[in-house]
Design an enzyme around this catalytic site. Structure first.
Site, PDB file in Angstrom:
ATOM      1  N   CYS A 168       0.906  -1.166   0.000  1.00  0.00           N
ATOM      2  CA  CYS A 168       0.000   0.000   0.000  1.00  0.00           C
ATOM      3  C   CYS A 168       0.933   1.200   0.000  1.00  0.00           C
ATOM      4  O   CYS A 168       1.239   1.767   1.034  1.00  0.00           O
ATOM      5  CB  CYS A 168      -0.879  -0.004   1.249  1.00  0.00           C
ATOM      6  SG  CYS A 168      -2.033  -1.370   1.277  1.00  0.00           S
ATOM      7  N   ALA A 203       1.454   4.317  -1.926  1.00  0.00           N
ATOM      8  CA  ALA A 203       1.410   5.758  -2.239  1.00  0.00           C
ATOM      9  C   ALA A 203       1.338   6.595  -0.968  1.00  0.00           C
ATOM     10  O   ALA A 203       0.678   6.194  -0.016  1.00  0.00           O
ATOM     11  CB  ALA A 203       0.208   6.042  -3.125  1.00  0.00           C
ATOM     12  N   PRO A 204       1.994   7.748  -0.937  1.00  0.00           N
ATOM     13  CA  PRO A 204       2.772   8.416  -1.997  1.00  0.00           C
ATOM     14  C   PRO A 204       4.220   7.942  -2.134  1.00  0.00           C
ATOM     15  O   PRO A 204       5.005   8.598  -2.814  1.00  0.00           O
ATOM     16  CB  PRO A 204       2.730   9.889  -1.561  1.00  0.00           C
ATOM     17  CG  PRO A 204       2.679   9.817  -0.061  1.00  0.00           C
ATOM     18  CD  PRO A 204       1.894   8.578   0.275  1.00  0.00           C
ATOM     19  N   GLY A 219       6.623   7.189   0.324  1.00  0.00           N
ATOM     20  CA  GLY A 219       7.641   7.545   1.318  1.00  0.00           C
ATOM     21  C   GLY A 219       8.450   6.317   1.726  1.00  0.00           C
ATOM     22  O   GLY A 219       9.688   6.355   1.770  1.00  0.00           O
ATOM     23  N   LYS A 220       7.734   5.220   1.984  1.00  0.00           N
ATOM     24  CA  LYS A 220       8.456   4.035   2.470  1.00  0.00           C
ATOM     25  C   LYS A 220       9.098   3.273   1.316  1.00  0.00           C
ATOM     26  O   LYS A 220      10.153   2.668   1.497  1.00  0.00           O
ATOM     27  CB  LYS A 220       7.517   3.159   3.295  1.00  0.00           C
ATOM     28  CG  LYS A 220       7.018   3.910   4.523  1.00  0.00           C
ATOM     29  CD  LYS A 220       6.164   3.092   5.427  1.00  0.00           C
ATOM     30  CE  LYS A 220       5.517   3.963   6.483  1.00  0.00           C
ATOM     31  NZ  LYS A 220       4.400   4.790   5.989  1.00  0.00           N
ATOM     32  N   ASP A 275      -0.469   0.292  -5.340  1.00  0.00           N
ATOM     33  CA  ASP A 275      -1.473   1.110  -4.660  1.00  0.00           C
ATOM     34  C   ASP A 275      -2.725   1.106  -5.523  1.00  0.00           C
ATOM     35  O   ASP A 275      -2.648   1.096  -6.747  1.00  0.00           O
ATOM     36  CB  ASP A 275      -0.995   2.545  -4.429  1.00  0.00           C
ATOM     37  CG  ASP A 275      -1.748   3.205  -3.278  1.00  0.00           C
ATOM     38  OD1 ASP A 275      -1.214   3.271  -2.162  1.00  0.00           O
ATOM     39  OD2 ASP A 275      -2.915   3.615  -3.498  1.00  0.00           O
ATOM     40  N   ASP A 304      -5.749  -3.287  -6.493  1.00  0.00           N
ATOM     41  CA  ASP A 304      -6.125  -3.669  -5.128  1.00  0.00           C
ATOM     42  C   ASP A 304      -5.154  -4.781  -4.751  1.00  0.00           C
ATOM     43  O   ASP A 304      -5.207  -5.879  -5.329  1.00  0.00           O
ATOM     44  CB  ASP A 304      -7.581  -4.147  -5.135  1.00  0.00           C
ATOM     45  CG  ASP A 304      -7.977  -4.785  -3.810  1.00  0.00           C
ATOM     46  OD1 ASP A 304      -7.117  -4.894  -2.914  1.00  0.00           O
ATOM     47  OD2 ASP A 304      -9.148  -5.192  -3.685  1.00  0.00           O
ATOM     48  N   CYS A 341      -0.691   3.674  11.077  1.00  0.00           N
ATOM     49  CA  CYS A 341      -0.498   4.902  11.863  1.00  0.00           C
ATOM     50  C   CYS A 341      -1.745   5.098  12.723  1.00  0.00           C
ATOM     51  O   CYS A 341      -2.282   6.193  12.811  1.00  0.00           O
ATOM     52  CB  CYS A 341      -0.187   6.102  10.976  1.00  0.00           C
ATOM     53  SG  CYS A 341      -1.407   6.424   9.718  1.00  0.00           S
TER      54      CYS A 341
END
Ligand SMILES: C[S@@+](CC[C@H](N)C(=O)[O-])C[C@H]1O[C@@H](n2cnc3c(N)ncnc32)[C@H](O)[C@@H]1O
Length: 433
Positions: A251, A253-254, A256-257, A275, A301, A373
Site C-alpha cells: 500500500c 502511495a505516496p 515515502g516508504k 497502490d 487492489d 499509523c
C-alpha cells in the site's frame, strides 16, 4: 488578485463546512487556496488546520453562546464564527480586525441578515473569555467517542495521547543514505542556518527546530532528503533488507516508504510498489524521480492478487495498511471531524483481508512487516492476533527496540510531543518449508 481579509474568512468558513460534510483538508484546501492572493494562502492554511485542531473546544463554546442553532442554510455562518473564535483564542490577530472582518464576511457569504448575530456573539466571546466547561470533548478538543475509546484502550496513556494530538508535529527529514551521511547533512543544515538534531531512534532521521519550506533545504530538489516522520522511518529498519531480495510495498502511495526501502539497501533485486489509488500512484513516481530511484509500480487492489501478481514470491513485504490514521491527528487534525467510530470495524476487515492475501505471496523464509499509523488495538495487535489464530505457520518476531510499548503482538508508538507520530508495527515470518 486583491488581498481581501473578508474573502479569506469566507473561504475558510467554506472549507470547514466541506470538512464537516466529509471532505478532507487535503481535498478541499488546494482549490480554496487558489481563490486567494498568494500572500493570504499561508494564513488560510493556518486557520483551517488550527480551527480543525480546536474544533471541538471552539464548537462547544459557540453552541453555549448561541441561544439556538442556526438553520441549515445558514450553517456556513456557524463556521465563520468558529474561525473568528479560533483567532480570538489562538492567534495574534487584532480583536477589532477579527470582529469587523467577520461581520463583513457575512455579507460576502450573502447572509447580511446575520451580521447582528455574528457581531453580538463575537463581542461577548471577546469580553467574557473562554467559558468554564466540564465537557470532556471541549476540554480535550476531540470527539467524545475517541476520548472514550482511547481511555478504554490506553488507561495509563490516554490523556497524554489527547494532549500530544493537539500539539503541532515537528518537521522531520530522512537523509538519503545513497547521497549523504546524517552527520554530513546536519553540517549542511547548520551552514544554511537551519537548526536541527538527529532523531533518537531512526538512523537517518533529522528533526528540524522549526518547519522550513522544502526548497530551503540543501539539495532537496536533487534528492538529498525527504520529509518523513521518525515513526514512518522505523518501518524500513524492521524489514531487515538484504542484497538480492525481491520486496513488495503493498500500500505504497505516496511512496515515502518505497523510497526509504530503496535508499537503505541499494542492491535489492526489485521493489514492487502497489497502490489502488490512480490519483496517488503518480506521487510515488514523482518521489522516485526526485531521489533517482527505480521501482515497478502497479495500480491495483493489493488483496486481489490474481489481478496483478506475476507469480514470483517476495522475500520481504511491507504492508502499511489503510487505517484510521489516529496516530497522526496532530498532522491531520481534520481526522477528528472526519472519522466515525463505525469506521473502525470495516477498516479492521480490510486490514485482515490484506494481511491474509499478502501472506500468500510471501516466500518461505520471508518476512512481512505490518504497520499502521493508528493507536487503536482493533487495527493493530488484535489484527495480528486474529491472523495468528488462522495461520499457525506464521511466527511472530518480537521487536526488541528502545522505543515504544511492547504488546502481546507487535509494538506500539504513541504520538509524542516534539518527537514521533503514533504508529504500530508487527513482524511476521514464514517458515522455510
Ligand atoms: C497509509 S497509506 C500508505 C502510505 C505509504 N506507505 C507511504 O509511506 O508513503 C495507505 C495507502 O493504501 C492505499 N490502499 C488502500 N487500500 C488498498 C488496497 N486494497 N490495495 C492497495 N492499496 C490500497 C491507499 O490508496 C493509500 O495510498
Amino acid at each position: 488578485m486583491v488581498s481581501q481579509p473578508r474573502l479569506l474568512r469566507a473561504v475558510a468558513a467554506e472549507v470547514l463546512l466541506d470538512v464537516e460534510n466529509g471532505d478532507s483538508l487535503s481535498q478541499c484546501l488546494p482549490p480554496a487556496l487558489s481563490r486567494l492572493a498568494p500572500e493570504q494562502r499561508p494564513q488560510l492554511q493556518a486557520i483551517c488546520y488550527g480551527t480543525c485542531r480546536w474544533f471541538h473546544r471552539l464548537d462547544g463554546e459557540l453552541r453555549q453562546r448561541l441561544k439556538k442553532p442556526l438553520r441549515k442554510p445558514d450553517r456556513i455562518i456557524h463556521h465563520l464564527m468558529l474561525v473568528a473564535l479560533f483567532q480570538l483564542r489562538y492567534s495574534e490577530q487584532a480583536t477589532y480586525a477579527v470582529l469587523n472582518e467577520s461581520v463583513e464576511a457575512c455579507r460576502t457569504l450573502d447572509k447580511p441578515h446575520l451580521t447582528g448575530l455574528v457581531n453580538g456573539v463575537l463581542r461577548a466571546a471577546e469580553r467574557e473569555g473562554t467559558p468554564e466547561t466540564k465537557d470532556e470533548s471541549s476540554r480535550f478538543s476531540h470527539p467524545q467517542w475517541m476520548i472514550e475509546k482511547l481511555r478504554h484502550n490506553w488507561p495509563e496513556h490516554w490523556q497524554a495521547v489527547l494532549e500530544a494530538n493537539n500539539i503541532q508535529a515537528p518537521m522531520t527529514l530522512r537523509v538519503n543514505a545513497r547521497r549523504f551521511s546524517r552527520e554530513h547533512y546536519l553540517d549542511l543544515l547548520a551552514e544554511a542556518g537551519i537548526g536541527a538534531r538527529p532523531t533518537r531512534f531512526a538512523p537517518m532521521g533529522i528533526q528540524l527546530e522549526r518547519p522550513a519550506p522544502v526548497d530551503q533545504l540543501p539539495w532537496f530538489a536533487d534528492g538529498a532528503v525527504s520529509v518523513q516522520d521518525e515513526a514512518a522511518q522505523l518501518c524500513t529498519t524492521l524489514l531487515d533488507l538484504k542484497p538480492g531480495q525481491r520486496v513488495l510495498d503493498a500500500c505504497a502511495a505516496p511512496g515515502g516508504k518505497t523510497c526509504a526501502i530503496l535508499e537503505s539497501q541499494p542492491e535489492l533485486a526489485e521493489v514492487v510498489a502497489v497502490d489502488e489509488s490512480a490519483e496517488r500512484l503518480p506521487r510515488i513516481q514523482e518521489n522516485l524521480d526526485r531521489l533517482d530511484l527505480d521501482a515497478t509500480l502497479q495500480e491495483a487492489d493489493a488483496a486481489d492478487i490474481d489481478q496483478w501478481w506475476d507469480g514470483q514470491g517476495f522475500d520481504r513485504i511491507l504492508l502499511d495498511v489503510p487505517c484510521s490514521a489516529t496516530g497522526v491527528i496532530r498532522r491531520h487534525p481534520d481526522i477528528k471531524l472526519l472519522r466515525r467510530e463505525s469506521d473502525i470495524a470495516p477498516l479492521a476487515g480490510i486490514q485482515l483481508g490484506l494481511l491474509d492475501a499478502m501472506w500468500r505471496i510471501l516466500k518461505p523464509g520471508g518476512r512481512l512487516v505490518y504497520a499502521t499509523c493508528s493507536v487503536f488495538p482493533q487495527e493493530n495487535h488484535r489484527i495480528i492476533q486474529r491472523f495468528l489464530k488462522q495461520q499457525d505457520q506464521a511466527s511472530l518476531v518480537p521487536i526488541q527496540a528502545p522505543w515504544g510499548l511492547e504488546l502481546q503482538a507487535g509494538r506500539q508508538l504513541l504520538p509524542a510531543p516534539d518527537s514521533h507520530d503514533g504508529f504500530f508495527y508487527a513482524v511476521l515470518e514464514k517458515p522455510e518449508t
